[in-house]
Design a protein around this motif. Structure first.
Motif, mmCIF file in Angstrom:
data_model
loop_
_atom_site.group_PDB
_atom_site.id
_atom_site.type_symbol
_atom_site.label_atom_id
_atom_site.label_comp_id
_atom_site.label_asym_id
_atom_site.label_seq_id
_atom_site.Cartn_x
_atom_site.Cartn_y
_atom_site.Cartn_z
ATOM 1 N N PRO A 186 -42.810 43.381 -17.822
ATOM 2 C CA PRO A 186 -42.929 44.556 -16.939
ATOM 3 C C PRO A 186 -41.745 44.688 -15.981
ATOM 4 N N GLY A 187 -41.248 43.542 -15.525
ATOM 5 C CA GLY A 187 -40.094 43.591 -14.634
ATOM 6 C C GLY A 187 -38.866 44.132 -15.337
ATOM 7 N N LYS A 188 -38.690 43.736 -16.617
ATOM 8 C CA LYS A 188 -37.546 44.228 -17.380
ATOM 9 C C LYS A 188 -37.667 45.734 -17.625
ATOM 10 N N LEU A 189 -38.874 46.219 -17.889
ATOM 11 C CA LEU A 189 -39.071 47.661 -18.083
ATOM 12 C C LEU A 189 -38.756 48.428 -16.798
ATOM 13 N N ARG A 190 -39.170 47.858 -15.698
ATOM 14 C CA ARG A 190 -38.865 48.489 -14.407
ATOM 15 C C ARG A 190 -37.359 48.529 -14.176
#
Length: 533
Positions: free
Chosen positions: A128-132
């Motif tokens: 999720p952090g990478k998508l953000r």
């Protein structure tokens, strides 16, 4: 036809959703920077003010950084920076494969744009952090140019401790501008943000050198730098002194740092001269009486640019009130106003350099001035009276010239005299019976080196030169300057005696002066206010 409409409508809907998301979750661009740096004339940092998180920066643009650093950075971090749309699919695919194979986040595959996105909006190292991060990267590429993104990286990348940005790191670790980096230094600073704590060159020089060498070899591998340049850079050891933060001219920095100040506060100071004088003044501290401070102000006479500004002995010395800026504080001028009075009376035709004045005890109402030596010399020439700073002749001149007139002309030239509330200018002015600020007094003294024109000091390059006539060029060049120079050189008198016809004219003016003094002496004089005697 319906299918075609759907194909045309889908991109429009997608763009609308992106536009809506961009509005709902705006890019967190940095606001006006609270971190500020006060600079000398050549760009050397003098003092820094950290932001709310204790971080300090020295903002620069890509044009203000060495091309060697930009080559090292882009080659090592993101060779396709100017070609990809913010995300490098090949690097991202490689990182995804490594992460899936290892069962954890091993490689990020981040471009410079993605690193800037993470700096602006930190996130956890997770999917999720990478998508953000990807979303923020798209926003960056949408709103900013490549050079603007690169500028954000140059000023926000971490370099260890409270340092952010390549310029702050260059000055703190290397003591030089980022525009002057050598190949070895450029490679070192290019790799530091990867692990700023582990690679700090002042604490872990061996780890920093290994990381630097890796960058250098990659630059040779891709043909960016010639083998000879890389070979020479590899031979340089990483041996740095402990990190130095700018700590010069603190009281000037405090004076110029206002809520509206820019991130870079430029001054006219000479950093080398400032450093030498601060060391000199600290060496003199032990010789000063207890609870006593000192101030030094060095100004270039013609431009009035301040080259050194020392408002106290040591800003951290509370016993000497080091936090008080004595350059701006109101202090008694002592006898320093005497040259102006002699110059004004010369311009008014009341005296010439050989006029005889009386250094004898006199009383002006309740006011009875004396000399510092407690003695009297009797008749004395104006030149000798000024050169030896005798008090009684100066009071005699001020009585003839008029205290209000004298104070008014000083005020008009930028040297207002501070008096107690309700007090009027009186004879005690000439012996220090008023208050002045050092910077204004120096502006008046500049008239002695500027053909009689006083001027305000200039602390910053953009400040205009403001000047005002105080004395005539003749009074400065032919008399006052000569008298003071004679005193400095230890000569008795270097002024030529007036020609016979000139002596006759001056004799009449001298007689008028004596009559004026006698007339004024008979009038009652109010006792000068306390503190002005």
């Amino acid at each position: 036809m319906i299918r075609l409409r759907r194909w045309l409508l889908a991109p429009l809907v997608g763009l609308a959703l992106l536009w809506l998301a961009d509005g709902l979750f705006p890019l967190p661009l940095p606001r006006a920077d609270e971190a500020r740096v006060v600079l000398a004339e050549d760009g050397t940092p003098l003092w820094r003010f950290a932001d709310a998180e204790g971080v300090w920066r020295y903002p620069v643009t890509p044009q203000e950084v060495s091309p060697l650093y930009l080559e090292a950075l882009l080659t090592y971090e993101d060779r396709w920076f100017y070609r990809h749309p913010g995300v490098n699919p090949l690097a991202l695919g490689r990182a995804l494969w490594q992460n899936l194979s290892g069962g954890e986040v091993v490689s990020g595959g981040s471009t410079l744009s993605m690193q800037v996105a993470r700096l602006l909006d930190p996130h956890a190292r997770s999917v999720p952090g990478k998508l953000r991060q990807l979303w923020r990267t798209l926003q960056l590429e949408w709103h900013l140019s490549k050079d603007e993104i690169l500028t954000l990286y140059l000023n926000r990348a971490p370099f260890g401790g409270t340092l952010q940005g390549v310029a702050a790191a260059s000055w703190a670790y290397l003591g030089k501008s980022p525009a002057q980096l050598t190949p070895s230094e450029a490679a070192l600073l290019a790799v530091l943000p990867q692990a700023p704590s582990r690679l700090r060159p002042d604490r872990h020089p061996q780890a920093a050198q290994r990381a630097r060498d890796k960058v250098l070899r990659r630059l040779q591998q891709f043909g960016v730098w010639a083998p000879t340049r890389v070979s020479e850079a590899l031979q340089e050891p990483v041996l740095l002194a402990p990190r130095q933060e700018p700590r010069l001219a603190p009281l000037l920095a405090r004076r110029l740092n206002t809520p509206d100040s820019p991130a870079l506060i430029r001054t006219t100071l000479d950093a080398s001269l400032q450093r030498r004088l601060e060391d000199l003044l600290l060496g003199w501290r032990a010789r000063l009486p207890e609870h006593t401070s000192a101030a030094v102000l060095v100004v270039e006479a013609q431009s009035m640019a301040v080259r050194a500004y020392l408002g106290s002995v040591d800003i951290g010395d509370d016993k000497r009130f080091g936090h008080v800026d004595m350059i701006q504080s109101v202090r008694s001028p002592g006898s320093t106003l005497k040259p102006f009075l002699y110059g004004m009376t010369l311009d008014a035709g009341l005296i010439h350099s050989e006029s005889l004045l009386q250094d004898v005890p006199r009383r002006y109402g309740d006011y009875r001035p004396g000399n510092f030596s407690a003695g009297f010399t009797g008749p004395v020439s104006a030149s000798e009276a000024l050169a030896t700073s005798l008090n009684l002749p100066a009071v005699q001149l001020l009585e003839a010239y008029g205290p209000k007139r004298f104070a008014g002309e000083l005020h008009g030239a930028g040297l207002p005299l501070q008096l107690p509330a309700g007090a009027q200018p009186n004879l005690a002015l000439i012996l220090g019976g008023a208050g002045v600020r050092l910077e204004q007094l120096l502006g008046a003294y500049a008239a002695l080196g500027r053909e009689g024109k006083a001027a305000r000091i200039r602390l910053q390059p953009q400040q205009p030169l403001i000047e005002q006539r105080l004395l005539s060029p003749g009074a400065v060049n032919n008399c006052i300057g000569q008298i003071l120079l004679a005193k400095r050189m230890g000569k008795k008198r270097i002024m030529p005696r007036p020609a016979p016809h000139a002596r006759r004219g001056h004799r009449h003016r001298g007689r008028a002066l004596r009559h004026a003094v006698r007339g004024l002496h008979g009038h009652h004089r109010h006792r000068p206010p306390a503190g002005q005697r």
